[in-house]
Design a protein around this motif. Structure first.
Motif, PDB file in Angstrom:
ATOM      1  N   ASN A  35       0.810  -1.257  -0.051  1.00 26.18           N
ATOM      2  CA  ASN A  35       0.005   0.100   0.017  1.00 26.18           C
ATOM      3  C   ASN A  35       0.705   1.202  -0.138  1.00 26.18           C
ATOM      4  O   ASN A  35       1.542   1.506   0.977  1.00 26.18           O
ATOM      5  CB  ASN A  35      -0.850   0.142   1.133  1.00 26.18           C
ATOM      6  N   TYR A  36       1.021   1.710  -1.244  1.00 28.27           N
ATOM      7  CA  TYR A  36       1.739   3.145  -1.096  1.00 28.27           C
ATOM      8  C   TYR A  36       0.570   4.338  -1.412  1.00 28.27           C
ATOM      9  O   TYR A  36       0.961   5.211  -2.200  1.00 28.27           O
ATOM     10  CB  TYR A  36       2.850   3.075  -2.429  1.00 28.27           C
ATOM     11  N   ASN A  38      -1.692   7.092   0.478  1.00 28.88           N
ATOM     12  CA  ASN A  38      -1.989   7.814   1.877  1.00 28.88           C
ATOM     13  C   ASN A  38      -2.994   7.485   2.693  1.00 28.88           C
ATOM     14  O   ASN A  38      -3.425   8.584   3.548  1.00 28.88           O
ATOM     15  CB  ASN A  38      -1.530   8.934   1.651  1.00 28.88           C
ATOM     16  N   GLN A  39      -3.696   6.311   2.376  1.00 29.53           N
ATOM     17  CA  GLN A  39      -4.951   5.911   3.124  1.00 29.53           C
ATOM     18  C   GLN A  39      -4.903   4.546   3.494  1.00 29.53           C
ATOM     19  O   GLN A  39      -4.270   3.664   2.762  1.00 29.53           O
ATOM     20  CB  GLN A  39      -6.235   6.268   2.300  1.00 29.53           C
ATOM     21  N   GLU A  63      -2.352  -0.848   6.182  1.00 31.56           N
ATOM     22  CA  GLU A  63      -1.930   0.635   6.525  1.00 31.56           C
ATOM     23  C   GLU A  63      -1.000   1.388   5.565  1.00 31.56           C
ATOM     24  O   GLU A  63      -0.230   0.563   4.823  1.00 31.56           O
ATOM     25  CB  GLU A  63      -1.475   0.934   7.967  1.00 31.56           C
ATOM     26  N   PRO A  64      -1.231   2.452   5.339  1.00 32.98           N
ATOM     27  CA  PRO A  64      -0.035   3.129   4.342  1.00 32.98           C
ATOM     28  C   PRO A  64       1.411   2.507   4.684  1.00 32.98           C
ATOM     29  O   PRO A  64       1.864   2.756   5.540  1.00 32.98           O
ATOM     30  CB  PRO A  64      -0.178   4.656   4.579  1.00 32.98           C
ATOM     31  N   GLY A  65       2.168   2.152   3.663  1.00 28.69           N
ATOM     32  CA  GLY A  65       3.490   1.644   3.789  1.00 28.69           C
ATOM     33  C   GLY A  65       3.686   0.200   3.953  1.00 28.69           C
ATOM     34  O   GLY A  65       4.579  -0.330   3.950  1.00 28.69           O
ATOM     35  N   GLN A 138      -0.715   2.490  -5.564  1.00 27.00           N
ATOM     36  CA  GLN A 138      -0.070   3.850  -5.376  1.00 27.00           C
ATOM     37  C   GLN A 138      -1.147   4.871  -5.987  1.00 27.00           C
ATOM     38  O   GLN A 138      -1.880   4.525  -6.774  1.00 27.00           O
ATOM     39  CB  GLN A 138       1.189   4.149  -5.829  1.00 27.00           C
ATOM     40  N   GLU A 139      -0.826   6.164  -5.627  1.00 26.08           N
ATOM     41  CA  GLU A 139      -1.726   7.162  -6.098  1.00 26.08           C
ATOM     42  C   GLU A 139      -1.657   7.305  -7.550  1.00 26.08           C
ATOM     43  O   GLU A 139      -0.392   7.216  -7.980  1.00 26.08           O
ATOM     44  CB  GLU A 139      -1.441   8.721  -5.427  1.00 26.08           C
TER      45      GLU A 139
END
Length: 140
Positions: A35-36, A38-39, A63-65, A138-139
């Motif tokens: 998960n890259y 930010n949510q 979770e993020p990261g 990612q975004e």
């Protein structure tokens, strides 16, 4: 004489026995998604059980990261919130399946069956099986 023959026979078999014990075994393959975004991501997974029945279950929070590792025969579905899913790259050899998800924590048997999904107040969502590769969310 018999003891000596058995002793030599035992020593002769020792390499064969040790070889069968120390043979390299193939490692289990696993898929991984990171998960890259930010949510928090919410993950559902699906697989076919021993009777070839689709089972879907969820939700796990990623979770993020963080990264999650799962068996290579598992298909996954991710969401950010109720109706928002992250963009996912779909390699050519990826397997897709429309399977049931429910808003609350769930486990649905016959997850590919619309009637079974309706009985759980669920909706069909497209699950993706990336196999043993690594997927980065990612975004855009």
């Amino acid at each position: 004489m018999i003891k000596r023959t058995l002793h030599y026979l035992g020593l002769g078999l020792l390499p064969a026995l040790l070889g069968s014990v120390f043979v390299a075994t193939p490692k289990a393959q696993a898929g991984q998604t990171c998960n890259y975004i930010n949510q928090n991501l919410f993950m559902a997974q699906a697989y076919q059980n021993a009777n070839q029945v689709w089972v879907s279950e969820g939700w796990w929070v990623i979770e993020p990261g963080e990264c999650v590792v799962y068996a290579d025969n598992v298909s996954t579905f991710f969401k950010i919130s109720e109706n928002v899913t992250p963009p996912r790259l779909q390699p050519k050899d990826v397997q897709l399946a429309d399977l049931c998800v429910v808003n609350d924590r769930f486990m649905v048997y016959q997850a590919d069956n619309l009637a079974a999904c309706d009985s759980q107040d669920g909706d069909l969502a497209t699950f993706l099986n990336p196999g043993s590769g690594k997927e980065l969310l990612q975004e855009p």
